[in-house]
Scaffold this motif. Structure first.
Motif, PDB file in Angstrom:
ATOM      1  N   THR A   4       6.224  -5.750 -27.173  1.00 27.17           N
ATOM      2  CA  THR A   4       4.990  -5.180 -27.689  1.00 27.17           C
ATOM      3  C   THR A   4       4.598  -5.905 -28.969  1.00 27.17           C
ATOM      4  OG1 THR A   4       5.598  -3.030 -26.805  1.00 27.17           O
ATOM      5  CG2 THR A   4       3.868  -3.077 -28.471  1.00 27.17           C
ATOM      6  N   GLU A   5       3.384  -6.395 -29.010  1.00 25.75           N
ATOM      7  CA  GLU A   5       2.909  -7.120 -30.191  1.00 25.75           C
ATOM      8  C   GLU A   5       2.608  -6.134 -31.318  1.00 25.75           C
ATOM      9  OE1 GLU A   5      -0.681 -10.159 -31.571  1.00 25.75           O
ATOM     10  OE2 GLU A   5      -0.559  -9.417 -29.516  1.00 25.75           O
ATOM     11  N   VAL A   6       3.095  -6.451 -32.504  1.00 18.50           N
ATOM     12  CA  VAL A   6       2.875  -5.605 -33.679  1.00 18.50           C
ATOM     13  C   VAL A   6       1.457  -5.825 -34.190  1.00 18.50           C
ATOM     14  CG1 VAL A   6       3.552  -5.191 -36.081  1.00 18.50           C
ATOM     15  CG2 VAL A   6       5.299  -5.545 -34.328  1.00 18.50           C
ATOM     16  N   THR A   7       0.701  -4.745 -34.327  1.00 14.73           N
ATOM     17  CA  THR A   7      -0.679  -4.839 -34.813  1.00 14.73           C
ATOM     18  C   THR A   7      -0.838  -4.333 -36.236  1.00 14.73           C
ATOM     19  OG1 THR A   7      -1.202  -2.671 -33.865  1.00 14.73           O
ATOM     20  CG2 THR A   7      -1.622  -4.629 -32.495  1.00 14.73           C
ATOM     21  N   GLU A   8       0.203  -3.691 -36.770  1.00  6.46           N
ATOM     22  CA  GLU A   8       0.151  -3.202 -38.136  1.00  6.46           C
ATOM     23  C   GLU A   8       1.558  -3.142 -38.718  1.00  6.46           C
ATOM     24  OE1 GLU A   8      -1.619   0.663 -38.002  1.00  6.46           O
ATOM     25  OE2 GLU A   8       0.240   1.653 -37.388  1.00  6.46           O
ATOM     26  N   PHE A   9       1.621  -3.163 -40.041  1.00  4.25           N
ATOM     27  CA  PHE A   9       2.888  -3.072 -40.735  1.00  4.25           C
ATOM     28  C   PHE A   9       2.909  -1.800 -41.580  1.00  4.25           C
ATOM     29  CE2 PHE A   9       2.243  -7.617 -40.038  1.00  4.25           C
ATOM     30  CZ  PHE A   9       3.461  -7.990 -39.491  1.00  4.25           C
ATOM     31  N   VAL A  10       4.096  -1.250 -41.744  1.00  4.52           N
ATOM     32  CA  VAL A  10       4.294  -0.064 -42.563  1.00  4.52           C
ATOM     33  C   VAL A  10       4.848  -0.486 -43.914  1.00  4.52           C
ATOM     34  CG1 VAL A  10       5.492   2.144 -42.797  1.00  4.52           C
ATOM     35  CG2 VAL A  10       4.726   1.370 -40.535  1.00  4.52           C
ATOM     36  N   LEU A  11       4.156  -0.114 -44.979  1.00  5.97           N
ATOM     37  CA  LEU A  11       4.595  -0.427 -46.337  1.00  5.97           C
ATOM     38  C   LEU A  11       5.389   0.751 -46.887  1.00  5.97           C
ATOM     39  CD1 LEU A  11       1.213  -1.920 -47.636  1.00  5.97           C
ATOM     40  CD2 LEU A  11       3.189  -3.199 -46.775  1.00  5.97           C
ATOM     41  N   LEU A  12       6.645   0.528 -47.195  1.00  5.62           N
ATOM     42  CA  LEU A  12       7.491   1.611 -47.696  1.00  5.62           C
ATOM     43  C   LEU A  12       7.157   1.984 -49.140  1.00  5.62           C
ATOM     44  CD1 LEU A  12      10.961   0.644 -46.190  1.00  5.62           C
ATOM     45  CD2 LEU A  12       9.197   2.152 -45.265  1.00  5.62           C
ATOM     46  N   GLY A  13       6.485   1.095 -49.862  1.00  7.75           N
ATOM     47  CA  GLY A  13       6.031   1.412 -51.210  1.00  7.75           C
ATOM     48  C   GLY A  13       7.133   1.382 -52.246  1.00  7.75           C
ATOM     49  N   LEU A  14       6.811   1.921 -53.423  1.00  8.32           N
ATOM     50  CA  LEU A  14       7.760   1.910 -54.534  1.00  8.32           C
ATOM     51  C   LEU A  14       8.696   3.106 -54.515  1.00  8.32           C
ATOM     52  CD1 LEU A  14       5.343   0.811 -57.414  1.00  8.32           C
ATOM     53  CD2 LEU A  14       6.988  -0.610 -56.180  1.00  8.32           C
ATOM     54  N   SER A  15       8.247   4.213 -53.976  1.00  8.38           N
ATOM     55  CA  SER A  15       9.063   5.427 -53.960  1.00  8.38           C
ATOM     56  C   SER A  15       8.606   6.334 -52.827  1.00  8.38           C
ATOM     57  CB  SER A  15       8.956   6.168 -55.296  1.00  8.38           C
ATOM     58  OG  SER A  15       9.631   7.413 -55.252  1.00  8.38           O
ATOM     59  N   GLN A  16       9.564   7.131 -52.297  1.00  5.58           N
ATOM     60  CA  GLN A  16       9.241   8.088 -51.246  1.00  5.58           C
ATOM     61  C   GLN A  16       9.044   9.500 -51.804  1.00  5.58           C
ATOM     62  OE1 GLN A  16       8.745   6.925 -48.135  1.00  5.58           O
ATOM     63  NE2 GLN A  16       9.162   4.905 -48.997  1.00  5.58           N
ATOM     64  N   THR A  17       9.290   9.675 -53.096  1.00  4.78           N
ATOM     65  CA  THR A  17       9.157  10.987 -53.731  1.00  4.78           C
ATOM     66  C   THR A  17       7.723  11.205 -54.177  1.00  4.78           C
ATOM     67  OG1 THR A  17      11.435  10.774 -54.534  1.00  4.78           O
ATOM     68  CG2 THR A  17      10.076  12.510 -55.511  1.00  4.78           C
ATOM     69  N   ARG A  18       7.121  12.318 -53.785  1.00  6.00           N
ATOM     70  CA  ARG A  18       5.714  12.593 -54.070  1.00  6.00           C
ATOM     71  C   ARG A  18       5.429  12.658 -55.562  1.00  6.00           C
ATOM     72  NH1 ARG A  18       1.524  11.436 -51.496  1.00  6.00           N
ATOM     73  NH2 ARG A  18       2.684  12.030 -49.629  1.00  6.00           N
ATOM     74  N   GLU A  19       6.308  13.304 -56.325  1.00 10.85           N
ATOM     75  CA  GLU A  19       6.093  13.423 -57.772  1.00 10.85           C
ATOM     76  C   GLU A  19       6.118  12.056 -58.452  1.00 10.85           C
ATOM     77  OE1 GLU A  19       8.174  15.187 -56.017  1.00 10.85           O
ATOM     78  OE2 GLU A  19       7.265  17.194 -56.098  1.00 10.85           O
ATOM     79  N   PRO A 168      10.729  -4.542 -35.438  1.00  6.40           N
ATOM     80  CA  PRO A 168      10.511  -3.724 -36.636  1.00  6.40           C
ATOM     81  C   PRO A 168       9.247  -4.169 -37.366  1.00  6.40           C
ATOM     82  CG  PRO A 168      12.787  -4.503 -36.518  1.00  6.40           C
ATOM     83  CD  PRO A 168      12.022  -5.239 -35.471  1.00  6.40           C
ATOM     84  N   ASN A 169       8.539  -3.197 -37.922  1.00  6.82           N
ATOM     85  CA  ASN A 169       7.298  -3.529 -38.635  1.00  6.82           C
ATOM     86  C   ASN A 169       7.251  -2.901 -40.022  1.00  6.82           C
ATOM     87  OD1 ASN A 169       7.006  -0.886 -37.807  1.00  6.82           O
ATOM     88  ND2 ASN A 169       4.807  -1.062 -37.448  1.00  6.82           N
ATOM     89  N   GLU A 170       8.417  -2.581 -40.598  1.00  4.55           N
ATOM     90  CA  GLU A 170       8.477  -1.967 -41.920  1.00  4.55           C
ATOM     91  C   GLU A 170       8.752  -3.021 -42.991  1.00  4.55           C
ATOM     92  OE1 GLU A 170      11.347   1.173 -41.923  1.00  4.55           O
ATOM     93  OE2 GLU A 170       9.977   2.614 -41.006  1.00  4.55           O
ATOM     94  N   LEU A 171       7.909  -3.017 -44.014  1.00  2.00           N
ATOM     95  CA  LEU A 171       8.082  -3.915 -45.159  1.00  2.00           C
ATOM     96  C   LEU A 171       8.528  -3.083 -46.353  1.00  2.00           C
ATOM     97  CD1 LEU A 171       4.830  -6.073 -44.804  1.00  2.00           C
ATOM     98  CD2 LEU A 171       7.165  -6.819 -44.330  1.00  2.00           C
ATOM     99  N   ASP A 172       9.684  -3.416 -46.900  1.00  2.00           N
ATOM    100  CA  ASP A 172      10.215  -2.665 -48.038  1.00  2.00           C
ATOM    101  C   ASP A 172       9.536  -3.144 -49.323  1.00  2.00           C
ATOM    102  OD1 ASP A 172      11.682  -0.936 -49.551  1.00  2.00           O
ATOM    103  OD2 ASP A 172      13.487  -2.188 -49.598  1.00  2.00           O
TER     104      ASP A 172
END
Length: 304
Positions: A4-19, A168-172
């Motif tokens: 399956t061709e990846v059409t988008e990437f997921v950016l994990l960002g700087l933090s997973q904590t909402r605050e 995998p399509n996750e970018l840390d």
């Protein structure tokens, strides 16, 4: 085997904590709102004050413009993602982000080389400075800087755009950069990583060493020579050296270590893509009395 061709990437960002995300949003937004107008003010000051009609200030205004453009590539997306549940970016937007990041970053590196050449002519050929550093030559040097950045970026994109992405399509990280994107490709990228290292890491390191050597030589020349305005020229060279360290330090950390991911990559990337670029012209401005006086005159003329 079906892939399956990846059409988008997921950016994990700087933090997973909402605050933490909300805190970082207001912190970066406050910095962006305060520092960005200062860079715009520098451009209008240099263009509007006849006393600043010299190559040095012309290059400074272009540096401020490049930094404004550079800081418009990744921070807006990062600030928006702080309030997004799904931090995704399409593959085309990812490639575009990568292209402009390296295009503007490369142009800024070559512009710093042009500024070093300007200081060389001013210090080593003072009697011929007005003849050599004409407006035409200044525009040619700026154009060459943009062309160099464009060439550097095209090389990056040409290799990345043809890579197959099927797993995998996750970018840390909080943006797309070549050092992480190519690791997600469904193929052996060893040779490609080496090419990227040469095109980015090795070029950055060589330019850094050459700029550092040139400014050290100029400082030695000023220390041993006898000329009027020696202290002012030495102060200008010192400021340029500070800007070189500010610009190249994070870039060397990110791009001069191929085939591995360092623990502080995301932290350094924040300073490299947002904080330091906006601070570059300010560092120069705070050490320059002429442009500070011109900025005060401009503010008094139009706002008071």
């Amino acid at each position: 085997e079906n892939k399956t061709e990846v059409t988008e990437f997921v950016l994990l960002g700087l933090s997973q904590t909402r605050e933490v995300q909300h805190f970082l949003f207001f912190l970066f937004l406050l910095f962006y709102v305060i520092v960005l107008p200062v860079n715009i003010l520098i451009i209008f000051t240099v263009r509007g004050d006849p006393q600043l009609d010299s190559p040095m200030y012309f290059f400074l205004a272009n540096l401020a413009f490049l930094d404004i453009c550079y800081c418009s590539v990744t921070p807006p997306k990062m600030l928006a993602d702080f309030f997004s549940q799904q931090k995704t970016i399409s593959s085309r937007s990812c490639i575009a982000q990568l292209f402009f990041l390296h295009f503007l970053g490369g142009a800024e590196i070559f512009l710093l080389i042009a500024m070093a050449f300007d200081r060389y002519v001013a210090i080593c050929k003072p009697l011929h400075y007005g003849t050599l550093m004409t407006k035409m030559l200044c525009w040619v040097l700026v154009g060459a800087a943009w062309a160099g950045g464009f060439t550097h970026s095209v090389i990056q994109v040409v290799f990345v755009v043809h890579l197959p992405f099927c797993g995998p399509n996750e970018l840390d990280n909080f943006f797309c950069d070549v050092t992480q994107v190519i690791k997600l490709a469904c193929t052996n990228t060893y040779i490609l990583e080496f090419i990227m290292f040469v095109n980015s890491g090795l070029v950055i390191f060589i330019c850094f060493i050459l700029l550092l050597i040139s400014y050290v030589v100029l400082l030695i020349r000023l220390k041993t020579g006898i000329s009027r305005g020696k202290n002012k020229a030495a102060s200008t060279c010192t400021t340029h050296i500070i800007i070189v360290f500010v610009m190249f330090g994070p870039a060397i950390y990110i791009y001069c270590w191929p085939f591995c991911s360092l623990p502080l990559n995301k932290v350094v990337a924040v300073f490299h893509t947002m904080v330091f670029p906006l601070m570059n012209p300010m560092i120069y401005t705070l050490r320059n009395r002429e442009i500070l006086s011109a900025m005060k005159r401009l503010v008094l003329q139009y706002f008071l």
